[in-house]
Design an enzyme around this catalytic site. Sequence first.
Site, PDB file in Angstrom:
ATOM      1  N   HIS A 350      23.819  -4.126 -40.327  1.00 56.85           N
ATOM      2  CA  HIS A 350      25.137  -3.941 -40.938  1.00 56.85           C
ATOM      3  C   HIS A 350      25.714  -5.271 -41.396  1.00 56.85           C
ATOM      4  O   HIS A 350      25.237  -6.337 -41.012  1.00 56.85           O
ATOM      5  CB  HIS A 350      26.083  -3.162 -40.032  1.00 56.85           C
ATOM      6  CG  HIS A 350      26.648  -3.875 -38.843  1.00 56.85           C
ATOM      7  ND1 HIS A 350      27.872  -4.499 -38.860  1.00 56.85           N
ATOM      8  CD2 HIS A 350      26.176  -4.038 -37.597  1.00 56.85           C
ATOM      9  CE1 HIS A 350      28.129  -4.988 -37.667  1.00 56.85           C
ATOM     10  NE2 HIS A 350      27.121  -4.739 -36.880  1.00 56.85           N
ATOM     11  N   GLU A 397      29.948  -0.427 -39.711  1.00 53.49           N
ATOM     12  CA  GLU A 397      29.286  -0.138 -38.441  1.00 53.49           C
ATOM     13  C   GLU A 397      30.268  -0.285 -37.291  1.00 53.49           C
ATOM     14  O   GLU A 397      30.247   0.478 -36.325  1.00 53.49           O
ATOM     15  CB  GLU A 397      28.091  -1.087 -38.240  1.00 53.49           C
ATOM     16  CG  GLU A 397      27.223  -0.770 -37.026  1.00 53.49           C
ATOM     17  CD  GLU A 397      27.628  -1.479 -35.744  1.00 53.49           C
ATOM     18  OE1 GLU A 397      27.010  -1.219 -34.706  1.00 53.49           O
ATOM     19  OE2 GLU A 397      28.572  -2.289 -35.745  1.00 53.49           O
ATOM     20  N   GLU A 398      31.169  -1.297 -37.411  1.00 51.64           N
ATOM     21  CA  GLU A 398      32.064  -1.598 -36.289  1.00 51.64           C
ATOM     22  C   GLU A 398      33.033  -0.454 -35.994  1.00 51.64           C
ATOM     23  O   GLU A 398      33.548  -0.334 -34.899  1.00 51.64           O
ATOM     24  CB  GLU A 398      32.824  -2.902 -36.548  1.00 51.64           C
ATOM     25  CG  GLU A 398      31.935  -4.147 -36.643  1.00 51.64           C
ATOM     26  CD  GLU A 398      31.200  -4.480 -35.353  1.00 51.64           C
ATOM     27  OE1 GLU A 398      31.300  -3.718 -34.374  1.00 51.64           O
ATOM     28  OE2 GLU A 398      30.511  -5.522 -35.319  1.00 51.64           O
TER      29      GLU A 398
END
Length: 699
Positions: A350, A397-398
């Site tokens: 990512h 992604e986070e």
Amino acid sequence: MSQPLTTVAGISFRQPPPLCSFLFIIVLLVATFYTLHHPDATPPHLFSPNTHNSLTLRRLFLSSASNATVSSYLHSLTRHPHLAGTKPSLDTLTYVLTHFQSLRLDDTRVAEYEALLSYPTHISVTARFSNNTTVEFDLNDDVSSSSDVVTPYHAYSPSGSAQGSVVFVNHGEERDYRALEMIGVSVRGCLVLARKGETLGRGVIVKIAETQGALGVLIYDENDGGGLGGIERGTVMRGIGDPVSPGWPGVTGGEKLSVDDDRVSRRFPKIPSLPLSLHNAEILLASLCGARAPVEWRSGRVGSSQRVGPGRVVVNMTLQGEMKMKKIHNVVATIRGSEEPDRYVILGNHRDAWTYGAVDPNSGTSALLDIGRRFALLLESGWRPRRTILLCSWDAEEFGMIGSTEWVEEHVLNLGASAVAYLNVDCAVQGSGFFAGATPQLDSVLVDALKLVQDPDDVTLTVEETFKSQNNIIERLSRVDSDFSGFLHHAGIPSIDMYYGADYPVYHTAFDSYDWMIRNADPLFHRHVAMAGIWGLLGIILADEPVLPFDYIAYAEQLQAHRDALSKLLEGKVSVDPLSVAIQEFSLVAKEVTDEAKKLKEQAYSKNDVAVAAKRRELNDRMMLAERGFLDSEGIKGKEWFKHLVYGPAAEPESKLGFFPGIADAIETNSSEGIIKHEIWRVTRAIQRASKALKGGFT
Ligand SMILES: *[C@@H]1O[C@H](CO)[C@@H](O)[C@H](O)[C@H]1NC(C)=O
Ligand SMILES: *[C@@H]1O[C@H](CO)[C@@H](O)[C@H](O)[C@H]1NC(C)=O
Ligand SMILES: *[C@@H]1O[C@H](CO)[C@@H](O)[C@H](O)[C@H]1NC(C)=O
Ligand SMILES: *[C@@H]1O[C@H](CO)[C@@H](O)[C@H](O)[C@H]1NC(C)=O
Ligand SMILES: *[C@@H]1O[C@H](CO)[C@@H](O)[C@H](O)[C@H]1NC(C)=O
């Protein structure tokens, strides 16, 4: 910026060249074909698709490493904080896109989605002490006072105020609340203060606190961001992927649920939570009265005089956030395979970060960009992988693996039919020592790759030698903490996840910067180079080997070990016999397939005829599809999106098994014997499906 390349050949043999046992004729044909289609390209070609020259190729790949390019990529990517959905994050998109485009790979494109992301607008925490003073805490960890690092917060935490007395709950595990109950302390109507432990993620800490009747949650970390005062940001969303398009791709213009829809709202906590610095947490801890902390809690910075509250201090935590639909962007670069363009080896990392993201995730991004650069060099010298390679840069992604999850949901059928393996690297370098997780059939190819790469910290050793003498354990991928989750847990793609360093103190803080990287984790970028080497080699091997280097005997042995551990946990109360029989069968098929693969491998290098090629392809497909057998359309109870019954999110919150998640859940919720048996049968049938797929045919 990326290296300019003068002649990158977009060589594509749309039809494989005629098969022939006379090598020189093939080489001649290839050269002619090549020259006809690419008059501007410059031979010589070290690697025509039909010469088996893998060792030279692998050496060439390794020798093209450059710590200078990797460091310059990392430096460029980490200039500004680049949280998903913000302007600077678009700059990293452009950087990655431009890099791959300049390499002139076969295709580079953006896969765009619209997803619901969450940002803070106003956050405050005030504490009123018994001496009647009120203190407003400083909630930032950004010492440079430049305002572009987001204030530490928990994404998807609800907006609102919570005020109450504070209770210290240790790590916030269920047993911690039981210990509090023993000393007569309830958290109902209070705010809880939890210190991050080894076992629970922040989302689970909040979930348990909510169940216990707390009004709000404050979480701190005794590591103090490596003594720098760093504060850990993170998501508290349940499940993964875009919350308003659960189970389907969140494409622009596609179906989106309303935020009030129960299918959406149930994925967010009901009570607010915030991360707090160690400094602020200790002010609160020092002012607590009430009972002494249980003896088992006394570790780290919690001493024998610590009180748990409630009382003496009242905290008001106020949180205003906004949830917004934002465009997110994955980048997918393609290197088309020459002989099996419809089979895919996927490398992914990512790009979005909570702050500067030098470790998380751009150490991995810079490795991916360097792999792209080096693959372009190999292409230039005539290489072309047998299978297609995809280099993927995921977004958001986070917030919960959103970019990769949406992509997997969009392509789930094609992935199922044609993805050979997914190779994930998130934090490529966070410290020293090589660590990896894998589905078991990939263990041996991983170890083989490690044997070819020099240890970045000791030139006399290979990574494999150090790995063997240090941890020597390849984990199983039941975790849900990076982009492999959708590929493995939802689509059943054999997967690997790798990193240098077990963990690092500035995780998700404002200090995860280029500067921190060169001072602490990788001053000369040798670990980055090693990771790029291992990752790229695995890509080459899995894309090039005529017979897939999958070891299903290792898988069978691992299943056997899982069965034994389960049997021990059940203490004979429930029979695991169906599982034993299924694993025995799987084991037999695995042995047959291994023999078959060995024979075909020998033939593959000597006899390049159509019949052998067809047999090889058929065997490869069986090995590719066997992992899909572990998927179950109903999924894991309560987490139905997760379809893999061998590896998947372990029973929360305190699982004893790191595998068979459905069985683990049934055991840990004290389900009836009937339900546990049913879960054992479901895994049994999954293993039988995998055996059938591996065996092929209908007998
Ligand atoms: C704090 O304020 C309350 C009410 O205003 C008062 O009763 C109490 O004596 C004060 N305590 C101290 C320590 O000043
Ligand atoms: C009141 O108590 C808090 C917490 O113990 C302390 O930090 C603060 O300095 C005190 N204020 C005064 C005026 O004594
Ligand atoms: C907590 O603080 C917020 C913001 O300062 C305020 O609006 C709210 O009324 C406070 N809550 C209570 C219960 O005092
Ligand atoms: C790359 O490695 C060499 C040899 O260790 C070292 O001298 C050089 O400074 C490194 N470059 C970077 C950018 O770290
Ligand atoms: C399951 O049973 C054990 C032992 O009787 C008990 O300690 C535990 O709290 C129970 N767990 C649940 C989730 O009911």
